[in-house]
Design a protein around this motif. Structure first.
Motif, mmCIF file in Angstrom:
data_model
loop_
_atom_site.group_PDB
_atom_site.id
_atom_site.type_symbol
_atom_site.label_atom_id
_atom_site.label_comp_id
_atom_site.label_asym_id
_atom_site.label_seq_id
_atom_site.Cartn_x
_atom_site.Cartn_y
_atom_site.Cartn_z
ATOM 1 N N VAL A 160 48.452 30.996 17.463
ATOM 2 C CA VAL A 160 48.503 31.522 18.829
ATOM 3 C C VAL A 160 49.172 30.490 19.740
ATOM 4 C CG1 VAL A 160 47.150 32.661 20.640
ATOM 5 C CG2 VAL A 160 46.243 32.532 18.325
ATOM 6 N N ASP A 161 49.847 30.965 20.786
ATOM 7 C CA ASP A 161 50.381 30.059 21.811
ATOM 8 C C ASP A 161 49.236 29.473 22.628
ATOM 9 O OD1 ASP A 161 52.932 30.569 20.990
ATOM 10 O OD2 ASP A 161 53.382 32.034 22.563
ATOM 11 N N VAL A 162 49.314 28.187 22.914
ATOM 12 C CA VAL A 162 48.258 27.498 23.650
ATOM 13 C C VAL A 162 48.047 28.112 25.032
ATOM 14 C CG1 VAL A 162 47.662 25.316 24.773
ATOM 15 C CG2 VAL A 162 48.494 25.315 22.423
ATOM 16 N N ASP A 163 49.101 28.535 25.683
ATOM 17 C CA ASP A 163 49.005 29.044 27.051
ATOM 18 C C ASP A 163 48.595 30.515 27.125
ATOM 19 O OD1 ASP A 163 49.820 26.569 27.997
ATOM 20 O OD2 ASP A 163 51.958 27.117 27.964
ATOM 21 N N ASP A 164 48.508 31.181 25.971
ATOM 22 C CA ASP A 164 48.158 32.607 25.974
ATOM 23 C C ASP A 164 46.636 32.760 25.881
ATOM 24 O OD1 ASP A 164 47.980 35.353 25.700
ATOM 25 O OD2 ASP A 164 49.667 35.496 24.296
ATOM 26 N N LYS A 165 45.975 32.622 27.026
ATOM 27 C CA LYS A 165 44.511 32.629 27.047
ATOM 28 C C LYS A 165 43.943 33.956 26.565
ATOM 29 C CE LYS A 165 44.615 28.518 28.781
ATOM 30 N NZ LYS A 165 44.319 27.353 27.906
ATOM 31 N N ALA A 166 44.589 35.063 26.946
ATOM 32 C CA ALA A 166 44.087 36.373 26.533
ATOM 33 C C ALA A 166 44.125 36.516 25.012
ATOM 34 C CB ALA A 166 44.910 37.477 27.194
ATOM 35 N N ALA A 167 45.217 36.053 24.378
ATOM 36 C CA ALA A 167 45.335 36.142 22.925
ATOM 37 C C ALA A 167 44.308 35.238 22.249
ATOM 38 C CB ALA A 167 46.744 35.752 22.494
ATOM 39 N N ILE A 168 44.066 34.060 22.824
ATOM 40 C CA ILE A 168 43.071 33.150 22.244
ATOM 41 C C ILE A 168 41.677 33.772 22.296
ATOM 42 C CG2 ILE A 168 41.869 30.959 22.616
ATOM 43 C CD1 ILE A 168 44.540 29.723 23.369
ATOM 44 N N GLU A 169 41.320 34.356 23.455
ATOM 45 C CA GLU A 169 40.002 34.976 23.584
ATOM 46 C C GLU A 169 39.845 36.154 22.621
ATOM 47 O OE1 GLU A 169 39.365 36.049 27.611
ATOM 48 O OE2 GLU A 169 39.416 33.975 28.360
ATOM 49 N N THR A 213 39.842 40.290 4.660
ATOM 50 C CA THR A 213 41.186 39.859 5.072
ATOM 51 C C THR A 213 42.002 41.037 5.589
ATOM 52 O OG1 THR A 213 41.192 38.021 3.498
ATOM 53 C CG2 THR A 213 43.328 38.786 4.283
ATOM 54 N N GLU A 214 41.920 42.160 4.868
ATOM 55 C CA GLU A 214 42.669 43.341 5.294
ATOM 56 C C GLU A 214 42.226 43.803 6.681
ATOM 57 O OE1 GLU A 214 43.831 47.791 3.566
ATOM 58 O OE2 GLU A 214 42.480 46.476 2.457
ATOM 59 N N HIS A 215 40.911 43.803 6.913
ATOM 60 C CA HIS A 215 40.384 44.227 8.216
ATOM 61 C C HIS A 215 40.833 43.275 9.327
ATOM 62 C CE1 HIS A 215 37.607 45.414 11.359
ATOM 63 N NE2 HIS A 215 37.099 44.191 11.386
ATOM 64 N N LEU A 216 40.693 41.966 9.086
ATOM 65 C CA LEU A 216 41.066 40.991 10.114
ATOM 66 C C LEU A 216 42.575 41.010 10.377
ATOM 67 C CD1 LEU A 216 38.783 37.957 9.139
ATOM 68 C CD2 LEU A 216 38.437 39.634 10.966
ATOM 69 N N ARG A 217 43.381 41.189 9.320
ATOM 70 C CA ARG A 217 44.843 41.299 9.514
ATOM 71 C C ARG A 217 45.185 42.482 10.414
ATOM 72 N NH1 ARG A 217 47.924 42.114 4.228
ATOM 73 N NH2 ARG A 217 49.738 42.095 5.620
ATOM 74 N N ASP A 218 44.524 43.611 10.163
ATOM 75 C CA ASP A 218 44.800 44.794 10.982
ATOM 76 C C ASP A 218 44.415 44.553 12.433
ATOM 77 O OD1 ASP A 218 45.740 46.145 8.785
ATOM 78 O OD2 ASP A 218 43.869 47.223 8.400
ATOM 79 N N GLU A 219 43.236 43.963 12.660
ATOM 80 C CA GLU A 219 42.765 43.741 14.024
ATOM 81 C C GLU A 219 43.649 42.725 14.748
ATOM 82 O OE1 GLU A 219 40.148 45.235 15.714
ATOM 83 O OE2 GLU A 219 40.180 46.627 14.020
ATOM 84 N N GLY A 278 46.636 41.918 14.029
ATOM 85 C CA GLY A 278 48.003 42.413 14.134
ATOM 86 C C GLY A 278 48.249 43.237 15.382
ATOM 87 N N ARG A 279 47.178 43.730 15.999
ATOM 88 C CA ARG A 279 47.314 44.520 17.227
ATOM 89 C C ARG A 279 47.336 43.649 18.476
ATOM 90 N NH1 ARG A 279 43.073 47.580 14.516
ATOM 91 N NH2 ARG A 279 43.987 49.367 13.440
ATOM 92 N N VAL A 280 47.131 42.344 18.300
ATOM 93 C CA VAL A 280 47.081 41.430 19.446
ATOM 94 C C VAL A 280 48.459 40.795 19.627
ATOM 95 C CG1 VAL A 280 45.959 39.415 20.459
ATOM 96 C CG2 VAL A 280 44.649 40.956 18.974
ATOM 97 N N ASP A 281 49.061 41.009 20.757
ATOM 98 C CA ASP A 281 50.372 40.417 21.032
ATOM 99 C C ASP A 281 50.274 38.893 21.024
ATOM 100 O OD1 ASP A 281 51.515 42.890 21.303
ATOM 101 O OD2 ASP A 281 51.272 42.965 23.497
ATOM 102 N N GLY A 282 51.251 38.256 20.383
ATOM 103 C CA GLY A 282 51.302 36.796 20.387
ATOM 104 C C GLY A 282 50.538 36.127 19.272
ATOM 105 N N VAL A 283 49.909 36.900 18.384
ATOM 106 C CA VAL A 283 49.139 36.334 17.269
ATOM 107 C C VAL A 283 49.882 36.577 15.958
ATOM 108 C CG1 VAL A 283 46.979 36.393 15.973
ATOM 109 C CG2 VAL A 283 46.941 36.645 18.457
ATOM 110 N N ARG A 284 50.047 35.526 15.189
ATOM 111 C CA ARG A 284 50.635 35.635 13.851
ATOM 112 C C ARG A 284 49.589 35.220 12.829
ATOM 113 N NH1 ARG A 284 56.054 32.222 14.857
ATOM 114 N NH2 ARG A 284 54.616 31.105 16.229
ATOM 115 N N VAL A 285 49.505 35.982 11.749
ATOM 116 C CA VAL A 285 48.427 35.798 10.777
ATOM 117 C C VAL A 285 48.985 35.262 9.465
ATOM 118 C CG1 VAL A 285 46.528 36.909 9.548
ATOM 119 C CG2 VAL A 285 47.182 37.723 11.820
#
Length: 708
Positions: free
Chosen positions: A75-84, A132-138, A140-147
């Motif tokens: 995650v990007d450090v400045d993307d607080k919403a993605a981190i939360e 893993t499949e469940h967490l990847r799907d969840e 994957g819907r969050v902008d700015g997150v790479r798994v």
């Protein structure tokens, strides 16, 4: 048995074909879903009985959680919403612990301060694949997150394998039909090998599904089942169809032509399948799921291809009769008839005659070419399966690359050390940790953690990457270092060390099985002990040449743009073992077809050199076509996005083409000419044994003996 198959085809052909249709439907319904049932865990390339696996088991039982993270979220450090949102998703009940984020220290922040990552450690006993499949799907819907991480990487590999199957089949089938059309010069005859190939694949999938109920089979076996199943079925169909067409010219349509085909070429197909199945049996001695799954696949496919060919094709011959040559332009039909009747003017007859005029020079030249091609294998390096086998741009590989390049200390998985000692020995464990920290190649050692059940965990972070030579050597140094209790060393680096050790320990037994089965089969077919020994030597030359070319391509990074891959700088360590067994079986397969036709000509009165020329001419065009078709069927996996699947497809295709050209056109006729009658030598007791139990693909004389 072969007489019974011939009678079945002649007396009840339509019943056989009707039963085949019903079986095909049933096999498709039951065997079709097998892809979703095969094992897709990330331990297919690990020896689950090795000390590295025991180390992880001990830690997981004591801690109640996995020994290392299974999933990484970048995650990007400045993307607080993605981190939360990432932290919220990773609070899943199956996750025992989450480490990372900018608050936990600079080791979790990239060098330029723009990125951070979170590592999820699962609870022991959870279904890691589903989690893993469940967490990847969840995520994957969050902008700015790479798994990424081990779990997602293996799931991406499995997904690519399944999609690559479809791509390979879409490429292979049209090409196979076109080449078959060129070979047979008849649309009906050209369709028969593809029909048998399809039946072989669904039959094999059904059988594998049944075996999977008792033995976990890796999903990677699917590639082998489709590619090898198609290739072998086409090979066997080619030999049966071509022999039937010969018998049509000799005795005309009817029951006699079918019977002769099954009694001669059918017998050879059966024993050829046994040689390939023997290669599969040799792989069963290895404890790695990938290799023994491939062994099961090879054995099942070889026997299924032979069974389908020997049951379905004779029934089709009985129904079609001369219509097997239908849908062919007149010019093609005339060319086919002329070729079958002009044996002593054929291309392969002339080639063999030329070679046998200069046997010494040709044999030296052929061997020199193969040895030169094999020389690069002396510098081979081995690696394991991780995110680097994925194509560029895939999420897991992208995350892996970022961690290696942009984070300090994240470029390597830790070497995980499990020490059995009471909690009171903390000072001794701290001293031990300090000792490990002084070893060459260690970047840092995390403080020892007591997990309970007299188990301590120490994470040793190497200074190099997970699979480089220095890190792998470090595993051995840790194991040799005195400790305050029993020590087991695990982690990705230790798994690779144990995998190579396990493979090396079982290679002698696998080689013995291969050599023994090859020798027995060729002896039974020829009655000679010289010919099996020559075949073994030529197989080794073919394999060494194949390995050398694979090193030149995949280890040295040639044709990366053309083949669409990024070199790992090494070959995946299980691939040479698999290729050795399969190529050995296939090379023996072609040797059986060629040598039996040479023996047939010799038994019918041809001289030593003349029988070689006749045998090569009778098999030349068909074996060349079979090799080309096999290369297409397996070579289609060169389109795979997974690098070790590319190695598998290209390696097998190369070996088949090398064997069908250099070995068959240069080495076989030259060595046969040099040895003459000595080719057929065997000790007197073995000659008597062969007289009682030997087998052969006989010509007219042999068929008269069978009739009697």
């Amino acid at each position: 048995m072969f007489n019974a198959l011939g009678r079945l085809a002649n007396t009840h052909p339509r019943r056989v074909l009707g039963g085949t249709v019903l079986f095909f439907v049933l096999a498709g319904v039951l065997g079709g879903p097998v892809a979703g049932l095969l094992n897709s865990d990330n331990d297919s390339f690990s020896d689950t009985g090795a000390s590295s696996a025991k180390a992880i088991d001990q830690i997981e039982k004591a801690a109640g959680q996995d020994a290392s993270p299974s999933l990484i979220a970048l995650v990007d450090v400045d993307d607080k919403a993605a981190i939360e949102k990432t932290q919220e998703i990773l609070s899943d009940p199956s996750v025992k612990q989450v480490v990372g984020g900018p608050e936990m220290g600079k080791q979790f922040v990239s060098k330029d301060g723009t990125q951070t990552y979170f590592a999820a450690i699962y609870k022991s006993g959870v279904d890691a694949d589903k989690t893993t499949e469940h967490l990847r799907d969840e995520l994957g819907r969050v902008d700015g997150v790479r798994v990424g991480g081990f779990g997602p990487a293996y799931q991406e590999v499995n997904e690519h394998v399944e999609s690559d199957l479809v791509t390979a089949e879409l490429i292979a089938f049209p090409l196979l039909f076109l080449v078959s059309l060129w070979v047979f010069r008849s649309a009906v005859a050209a369709l028969l090998p593809l029909l048998v190939g399809g039946l072989t694949i669904v039959t094999s999938l059904l059988i594998v599904r049944g075996i999977n109920e008792f033995v976990d089979i890796s999903i990677f076996a699917l590639n082998l089942i489709t590619g090898l199943g198609l290739g072998l079925a086409i090979d066997y169909s080619l030999f049966l169809v071509s022999r039937y067409r010969e018998e049509l010219e000799r005795v005309g349509p009817g029951a006699e032509a079918v019977r002769r085909t099954v009694a001669t070429a059918g017998r050879t197909v059966a024993f050829s399948a046994v040689t390939v199945a023997g290669a599969g049996l040799a792989l069963l001695v290895f404890p790695l799921r990938f290799l023994y799954s491939m062994g099961i696949g090879v054995t099942v496919v070889a026997l299924a291809a032979a069974a389908v060919s020997l049951i379905v094709l004779p029934a089709l011959f009985a129904v079609l009769q001369h219509r097997v040559n239908a849908l062919a332009p007149r010019r093609w039909r005339e060319a086919q008839i002329a070729e079958s009747r002009a044996e002593v003017q054929g291309f392969w007859y002339r080639v063999s005659k030329f070679v046998m005029r200069f046997p010494v020079g040709t044999a030296i030249a052929g061997a020199a070419i193969l040895l030169a091609l094999g020389t690069p294998f002396l510098g081979v390096k081995f690696t394991g399966v991780d995110a680097t086998v994925l194509p560029d741009g895939s999420p897991a590989k992208t995350v892996d690359t970022v961690l290696r390049q942009d984070f300090v200390g994240a470029e390597s998985s830790p070497v995980i050390v499990a020490v059995t000692a009471p909690e009171s020995d903390q000072s001794e464990l701290e001293t031990y940790a300090s000792t490990l920290g002084s070893l060459d190649g260690v970047a840092q050692v995390a403080p020892p953690r007591f997990l309970g059940d007299d188990t301590w965990q120490l994470d040793v972070v190497p200074s190099g990457t997970t699979l480089d030579d220095k890190t792998l050597d470090l595993v051995g140094e840790i194991r040799d270092t005195d400790a305050p209790g029993k020590v087991l060393v695990g982690g990705a680096s230790a798994e690779q060390v144990d995998q190579v050790k396990s493979i090396a320990a079982n290679i002698p037994l696998a080689l013995a099985i291969l050599a023994l089965l090859t020798f027995i089969t060729l002896f039974l077919m020829t009655g000679s002990v010289v010919l099996p020994i020559k075949a073994l030597l030529m197989n080794v030359l073919t394999i060494s040449a194949t390995f050398g070319v694979l090193v030149l391509i995949f280890q040295d990074g040639r044709f990366e743009g053309f083949l669409d891959y990024t070199s790992q700088g090494a070959l995946e360590s299980s691939q040479p073992v698999f290729l050795f067994a399969v190529v050995f079986g296939l090379s023996t397969d072609y040797a059986v077809f060629l040598l039996t036709r040479i023996k047939e000509a010799r038994d019918n009165g041809a001289g030593e050199r003349e029988s070689v020329a006749l045998g090569l001419q009778r098999t030349g065009r068909i074996v060349t076509a079979a090799a080309l078709l096999f290369a297409i069927a397996l070579g289609a996996f060169a389109t795979s996005q997974i690098i070790f699947i590319k190695e598998l497809g290209i390696g097998t295709a190369l070996a088949v083409l090398i064997d069908a050209t250099i070995v068959r056109a240069m080495l076989v006729p030259s060595l046969m000419a040099l040895l003459g009658r000595r080719n057929w030598w065997a000790p007197k007791p073995l000659r008597k044994l062969h007289d009682r139990i030997g087998i052969s693909e006989g010509g007219p004389a042999e068929l008269e003996r069978i009739d009697a």
